[in-house]
Design an enzyme around this catalytic site. Structure first.
Site, PDB file in Angstrom:
ATOM      1  N   HIS A 156       1.435   5.451  -2.316  1.00 16.92           N
ATOM      2  CA  HIS A 156       1.001   6.429  -3.037  1.00 16.92           C
ATOM      3  C   HIS A 156       2.220   7.255  -3.655  1.00 16.92           C
ATOM      4  O   HIS A 156       2.973   8.164  -3.158  1.00 16.92           O
ATOM      5  CB  HIS A 156       0.170   7.466  -2.293  1.00 16.92           C
ATOM      6  CG  HIS A 156      -1.342   6.958  -1.580  1.00 16.92           C
ATOM      7  ND1 HIS A 156      -2.403   7.103  -2.163  1.00 16.92           N
ATOM      8  CD2 HIS A 156      -1.340   6.367  -0.444  1.00 16.92           C
ATOM      9  CE1 HIS A 156      -3.383   6.606  -1.499  1.00 16.92           C
ATOM     10  NE2 HIS A 156      -2.583   6.095  -0.472  1.00 16.92           N
ATOM     11  N   GLN A 190      -9.722   9.257  -5.148  1.00 20.95           N
ATOM     12  CA  GLN A 190      -9.510   9.904  -4.224  1.00 20.95           C
ATOM     13  C   GLN A 190     -10.576  10.727  -3.358  1.00 20.95           C
ATOM     14  O   GLN A 190     -11.004  10.718  -2.322  1.00 20.95           O
ATOM     15  CB  GLN A 190      -8.076  10.866  -3.995  1.00 20.95           C
ATOM     16  CG  GLN A 190      -7.775  11.541  -3.056  1.00 20.95           C
ATOM     17  CD  GLN A 190      -7.337  10.841  -1.976  1.00 20.95           C
ATOM     18  OE1 GLN A 190      -6.038  10.475  -1.990  1.00 20.95           O
ATOM     19  NE2 GLN A 190      -8.025  10.575  -0.847  1.00 20.95           N
ATOM     20  N   GLU A 240     -11.183   4.412   6.744  1.00 16.85           N
ATOM     21  CA  GLU A 240     -10.294   4.780   7.405  1.00 16.85           C
ATOM     22  C   GLU A 240     -10.695   5.823   8.138  1.00 16.85           C
ATOM     23  O   GLU A 240     -10.678   7.159   7.925  1.00 16.85           O
ATOM     24  CB  GLU A 240      -9.188   5.119   6.381  1.00 16.85           C
ATOM     25  CG  GLU A 240      -7.898   5.748   7.025  1.00 16.85           C
ATOM     26  CD  GLU A 240      -6.890   6.407   5.904  1.00 16.85           C
ATOM     27  OE1 GLU A 240      -7.246   6.311   4.958  1.00 16.85           O
ATOM     28  OE2 GLU A 240      -5.744   6.867   6.340  1.00 16.85           O
ATOM     29  N   HIS A 290      -9.526   1.593   0.062  1.00 20.16           N
ATOM     30  CA  HIS A 290      -9.045   2.500   1.417  1.00 20.16           C
ATOM     31  C   HIS A 290     -10.533   2.306   1.800  1.00 20.16           C
ATOM     32  O   HIS A 290     -11.758   2.601   1.489  1.00 20.16           O
ATOM     33  CB  HIS A 290      -8.896   3.867   0.966  1.00 20.16           C
ATOM     34  CG  HIS A 290      -7.550   4.194   0.606  1.00 20.16           C
ATOM     35  ND1 HIS A 290      -7.059   3.717  -0.547  1.00 20.16           N
ATOM     36  CD2 HIS A 290      -6.468   4.873   1.165  1.00 20.16           C
ATOM     37  CE1 HIS A 290      -5.698   4.224  -0.679  1.00 20.16           C
ATOM     38  NE2 HIS A 290      -5.425   4.985   0.425  1.00 20.16           N
ATOM     39  N   HIS A 333       0.934  -0.990  -0.181  1.00 19.46           N
ATOM     40  CA  HIS A 333      -0.020  -0.113   0.035  1.00 19.46           C
ATOM     41  C   HIS A 333       0.833   1.183  -0.131  1.00 19.46           C
ATOM     42  O   HIS A 333       1.664   1.594   1.027  1.00 19.46           O
ATOM     43  CB  HIS A 333      -1.035   0.014   1.117  1.00 19.46           C
ATOM     44  CG  HIS A 333      -1.903   1.015   1.131  1.00 19.46           C
ATOM     45  ND1 HIS A 333      -3.192   0.913   1.148  1.00 19.46           N
ATOM     46  CD2 HIS A 333      -1.807   2.487   1.069  1.00 19.46           C
ATOM     47  CE1 HIS A 333      -3.875   1.932   1.135  1.00 19.46           C
ATOM     48  NE2 HIS A 333      -3.111   2.980   1.149  1.00 19.46           N
ATOM     49  N   ASP A 346       2.053   3.105   2.953  1.00 15.90           N
ATOM     50  CA  ASP A 346       1.176   4.242   2.693  1.00 15.90           C
ATOM     51  C   ASP A 346       1.937   5.520   2.200  1.00 15.90           C
ATOM     52  O   ASP A 346       1.293   5.998   1.062  1.00 15.90           O
ATOM     53  CB  ASP A 346       0.240   4.547   3.899  1.00 15.90           C
ATOM     54  CG  ASP A 346      -1.015   5.180   3.418  1.00 15.90           C
ATOM     55  OD1 ASP A 346      -1.192   5.376   2.059  1.00 15.90           O
ATOM     56  OD2 ASP A 346      -1.797   5.631   4.343  1.00 15.90           O
ATOM     57  N   TRP A 406       0.301  13.781   3.853  1.00 14.65           N
ATOM     58  CA  TRP A 406      -0.248  12.849   5.176  1.00 14.65           C
ATOM     59  C   TRP A 406       0.753  12.501   5.973  1.00 14.65           C
ATOM     60  O   TRP A 406       0.480  12.404   7.259  1.00 14.65           O
ATOM     61  CB  TRP A 406      -1.039  11.802   4.773  1.00 14.65           C
ATOM     62  CG  TRP A 406      -2.223  12.150   3.713  1.00 14.65           C
ATOM     63  CD1 TRP A 406      -3.421  12.337   4.303  1.00 14.65           C
ATOM     64  CD2 TRP A 406      -2.354  11.897   2.409  1.00 14.65           C
ATOM     65  NE1 TRP A 406      -4.317  12.438   3.172  1.00 14.65           N
ATOM     66  CE2 TRP A 406      -3.692  12.372   2.102  1.00 14.65           C
ATOM     67  CE3 TRP A 406      -1.339  11.660   1.259  1.00 14.65           C
ATOM     68  CZ2 TRP A 406      -4.070  12.626   0.596  1.00 14.65           C
ATOM     69  CZ3 TRP A 406      -1.603  11.905  -0.156  1.00 14.65           C
ATOM     70  CH2 TRP A 406      -3.072  12.311  -0.250  1.00 14.65           C
TER      71      TRP A 406
HETATM   72 FE   FE2 Z   1      -3.527   5.062   1.138  1.00 10.66          FE
END
Ligand code: FE2
Length: 427
Positions: free
Chosen positions: A60, A153, A214, A211, A58, A310, A316
């Site tokens: 991005h 997203q 979350e 996802h 996982h 991630d 993030w």
């Molecule tokens: Fe993610």
């Protein structure tokens, strides 16, 4: 004429056995006692851990290494991160995304991370990220397996063009169907998005990785729909739920009903401990929830659970190293996986388990498998998680792609040895 192109000698495998590994072209040709063999290149791994490569299930890549552009995430929340990513994707370019993603892949290779499943945003009409990462997938193919997930997203239904753009991304060659049901406007639309996305995957013969839930909201139960759809559509073993943090806060009775459903549906789970520990619980005072899903409870039911990274240096998460052992280390702590068996399992959760979730058929240390492996300055998997040690040699598809000298501290102490190594294997 050399018998092998590369011979890795004397290494300790993750199961504790020792074996030489003979490589011809891009495959493992022989394993065992290969004394007396000749090779074009010999890698002496005596006393070192030789593992199949790390796998990140996982990530991005479209957002990575963008920290601070155009600003930092002041609240530290998931939602501000999504808003900030929205600002960044307006101003970034395909070339900038390629540069950042390629730089990250270099980091990954140096850490022995040779397979990555990356989500890619499919909400902008220009599909900048998709164009960039399809090029990156091609460029890294000789040494890194990059699997792309079409990820709306801003919400498959919430964003006005996400449905069409997600289909376009899949038509362009993106590998896996993604989604974000908890970010849709209502629970009902979240449920409907799970159904629609699983249907698309079933029709196209693709894997699914959403996802999912979350959030700290215990009533965010899209994982139930995901499991039900996986079962209904015959997608057992092909569907993963990423994050699943709401399970941390769910009622125990409800979870006692949910876990058998997930197991029957062949669902896999991908928690992302570095990110979940940072993003979750931000609305709490004290006690603050830690936002990690129920890892040990899922594993006790036979549900495959793999650690994901991630984010690295993005809207993030401001830190990160591309080292999956950092991820395993954090997961071990937050998940309280401290018995010897659990610590060893944390190593499998960044190697063998995610390889199965990604359906990497040629993965592993066995004759006939792809000749990809990493030599670590550690004696066993537990020590590897404890030390997060140097990757002394990384071999990808039969080629040495990264090497690093062993790094021992030099001491100047009266009556003490002149150097110190932190190695002290746990048996
Ligand atoms: Fe993610």
């Amino acid at each position: 004429m050399a018998e092998f192109d590369i011979l890795v000698t004397g290494g300790t495998l993750p199961d504790g056995s020792t074996a030489d590994i003979g490589i011809v072209r891009d495959r493992i040709a022989a394993m065992g006692d290969l004394a007396g063999s000749t090779a074009g290149r010999v890698v002496d791994a005596t006393g070192d851990l030789v593992s199949p490569p790390f796998v990140d299930p996982h990530f991005h890549l479209d957002a990575t290494l963008s920290y601070g552009t155009p600003r930092i995430n002041a609240s530290g929340t998931l939602l501000e991160g999504i808003a900030l990513w929205g600002e960044l994707k307006e101003i970034t370019t395909i070339d900038a995304m390629i540069d950042r993603a390629m730089a990250y892949c270099d980091w990954a290779v140096s850490m022995g991370l040779l397979a990555i499943r990356s989500h890619v945003d499919t909400c902008d009409d220009s599909l900048k990220g998709v164009q960039a990462l399809l090029q990156v997938r091609e460029a890294v193919k000789p040494y890194l397996d990059l699997q792309l997930v079409a990820f709306p997203q801003d919400g498959f239904f919430r964003d006005p063009t996400a449905q069409a753009n997600t289909i376009r991304a899949l038509d362009m060659g993106v590998d896996v169907v993604g989604g974000i049901p908890h970010f849709e406007r209502t629970m009902e639309e979240g449920r409907a998005s799970v159904e629609a996305l699983c249907r698309i995957a079933a029709d196209r013969g693709l894997l699914v990785d959403l996802h999912c839930d979350e959030t700290d909201d215990p009533l965010s139960r899209h994982v139930e729909t995901l499991a039900h759809q996986a079962q209904r559509l015959g997608l057992q073993g092909r569907v993963a739920g990423s994050h699943l943090t709401s399970m941390h806060s769910m009622d125990n009775y409800y979870v006692s009903k949910l876990l058998p459903l997930m197991a029957e549906a062949g669902l896999a789970a991908i928690p992302n401990p570095l990110i979940n520990i940072v993003l979750q619980g931000r609305h709490d005072t004290y006690p603050k929830r830690r936002g990690l899903t129920r890892v040990k409870e899922m594993q006790a039911m036979g549900i495959p659970v793999a650690w994901g990274q991630d984010c690295v240096r993005d809207p993030w998460y401001s830190l990160g190293t591309a080292d999956m052992l950092d991820v395993a280390f954090m997961g071990l702590h937050v998940g309280q996986m401290t018995s010897p068996e659990e610590m060893r399992r944390c190593f499998d959760m960044v190697t063998e388990v995610p390889a199965r979730i990604l359906h990497l058929d040629l993965y592993g240390l066995r004759v006939g498998a792809m000749a990809s492996l990493v030599v670590l300055d550690a004696g066993d998997p537990i020590e590897a998680v404890r030390l997060r040690p140097d990757r002394l040699c990384v071999i990808a598809r039969g080629k040495v792609v990264s090497e690093q000298a062993r790094n021992d501290a030099r001491l100047s102490l009266p009556g003490r040895p002149g150097s110190v190594r932190r190695r002290h294997p746990v048996r």
